[in-house]
Write a protein that holds these residues in place. Structure first.
Motif, PDB file in Angstrom:
ATOM      1  N   GLY A  89       0.836  -1.190   0.000  1.00 50.15           N
ATOM      2  CA  GLY A  89       0.000   0.000   0.000  1.00 50.15           C
ATOM      3  C   GLY A  89       0.860   1.224   0.000  1.00 50.15           C
ATOM      4  N   ALA A  90       0.257   2.369  -0.218  1.00 53.08           N
ATOM      5  CA  ALA A  90       1.000   3.620  -0.194  1.00 53.08           C
ATOM      6  C   ALA A  90       1.364   3.948   1.238  1.00 53.08           C
ATOM      7  CB  ALA A  90       0.149   4.744  -0.803  1.00 53.08           C
ATOM      8  N   ILE A 103      -3.813   3.253 -15.342  1.00 58.07           N
ATOM      9  CA  ILE A 103      -3.565   4.504 -16.074  1.00 58.07           C
ATOM     10  C   ILE A 103      -2.071   4.727 -16.243  1.00 58.07           C
ATOM     11  CG2 ILE A 103      -3.701   7.025 -15.900  1.00 58.07           C
ATOM     12  CD1 ILE A 103      -6.478   6.597 -14.557  1.00 58.07           C
ATOM     13  N   VAL A 104      -1.305   4.590 -15.160  1.00 60.20           N
ATOM     14  CA  VAL A 104       0.146   4.808 -15.233  1.00 60.20           C
ATOM     15  C   VAL A 104       0.790   3.766 -16.143  1.00 60.20           C
ATOM     16  CG1 VAL A 104       2.290   4.849 -13.901  1.00 60.20           C
ATOM     17  CG2 VAL A 104       0.248   5.986 -13.007  1.00 60.20           C
ATOM     18  N   ALA A 105       0.380   2.499 -16.035  1.00 62.22           N
ATOM     19  CA  ALA A 105       0.954   1.438 -16.868  1.00 62.22           C
ATOM     20  C   ALA A 105       0.679   1.693 -18.345  1.00 62.22           C
ATOM     21  CB  ALA A 105       0.397   0.071 -16.442  1.00 62.22           C
ATOM     22  N   ALA A 118       5.872   2.872  -8.614  1.00 66.78           N
ATOM     23  CA  ALA A 118       6.069   4.303  -8.860  1.00 66.78           C
ATOM     24  C   ALA A 118       5.001   5.123  -8.148  1.00 66.78           C
ATOM     25  CB  ALA A 118       6.053   4.590 -10.367  1.00 66.78           C
ATOM     26  N   LEU A 119       3.750   4.655  -8.180  1.00 64.44           N
ATOM     27  CA  LEU A 119       2.667   5.354  -7.483  1.00 64.44           C
ATOM     28  C   LEU A 119       2.897   5.364  -5.981  1.00 64.44           C
ATOM     29  CD1 LEU A 119      -0.372   4.143  -9.560  1.00 64.44           C
ATOM     30  CD2 LEU A 119       0.141   6.532  -9.046  1.00 64.44           C
ATOM     31  N   GLY A 124       0.859   8.142  -4.465  1.00 61.73           N
ATOM     32  CA  GLY A 124      -0.378   8.088  -5.239  1.00 61.73           C
ATOM     33  C   GLY A 124      -0.539   9.194  -6.264  1.00 61.73           C
ATOM     34  N   ASP A 125       0.450  10.056  -6.429  1.00 60.09           N
ATOM     35  CA  ASP A 125       0.376  11.169  -7.385  1.00 60.09           C
ATOM     36  C   ASP A 125       0.570  10.621  -8.800  1.00 60.09           C
ATOM     37  OD1 ASP A 125       0.955  13.345  -9.102  1.00 60.09           O
ATOM     38  OD2 ASP A 125       1.736  14.524  -7.428  1.00 60.09           O
ATOM     39  N   LEU A 126      -0.500  10.627  -9.606  1.00 57.50           N
ATOM     40  CA  LEU A 126      -0.448  10.066 -10.961  1.00 57.50           C
ATOM     41  C   LEU A 126       0.598  10.746 -11.832  1.00 57.50           C
ATOM     42  CD1 LEU A 126      -4.256   9.633 -11.700  1.00 57.50           C
ATOM     43  CD2 LEU A 126      -2.580   7.814 -11.546  1.00 57.50           C
TER      44      LEU A 126
END
Length: 134
Positions: A89-90, A103-105, A118-119, A124-126
């Motif tokens: 988790g973050a 989305i990032v992938a 990376a997130l 969690g910043d896209l």
């Protein structure tokens, strides 16, 4: 100013509002839930109106809510598996939503595992996660 026969005719009022660019629509809602950090306000039998004016939508809820303690088990509509923790988790214990990982992938061509890492590194910043991987 509005004295006399009981106010404005509802039909006349609708016509005036339409001329001013205001549109009101009744919504046949079955349930409305307002979540705060401490509680949920649940409207089971509420009247809901949506008013569009100058590009802004305003919702009016009329009814009496039931109040209950906030629940972490609920899933927001349209958010998919946001409340499920993925691989880790973050920081702070918050789960990174699977939709954000996708989305990032997709944006960077990275694997979902790399995108999640990376997130997590970027809290969690896209945009920051995408920048990190590009």
């Amino acid at each position: 100013m509005f004295g006399g026969g009981g106010g404005l005719n509802p039909r006349k009022m609708q016509q005036m509002m339409k001329q001013m660019g205001i549109d009101i629509e009744e919504i046949d809602a079955e349930e409305i839930i307002i979540r705060t950090a401490d509680e949920e306000l649940v409207f089971d039998d509420a009247e809901v109106q949506r008013m569009d004016a100058q590009g802004e939508a305003t919702y009016t809820i009329t009814g009496e809510p039931e109040t209950r303690a906030a629940s972490e088990e609920t899933i927001p509509l349209g958010e998919g598996d946001e409340n499920e923790a993925g691989a880790g988790g973050a920081s702070g214990g918050d789960a990174i939503p699977d939709s954000d990982v996708e989305i990032v992938a997709q944006r960077t061509g990275a694997t979902e595992e790399t995108a999640r890492e990376a997130l997590e590194a970027e809290d969690g910043d896209l945009a920051a996660a995408v920048s990190r991987l590009e």
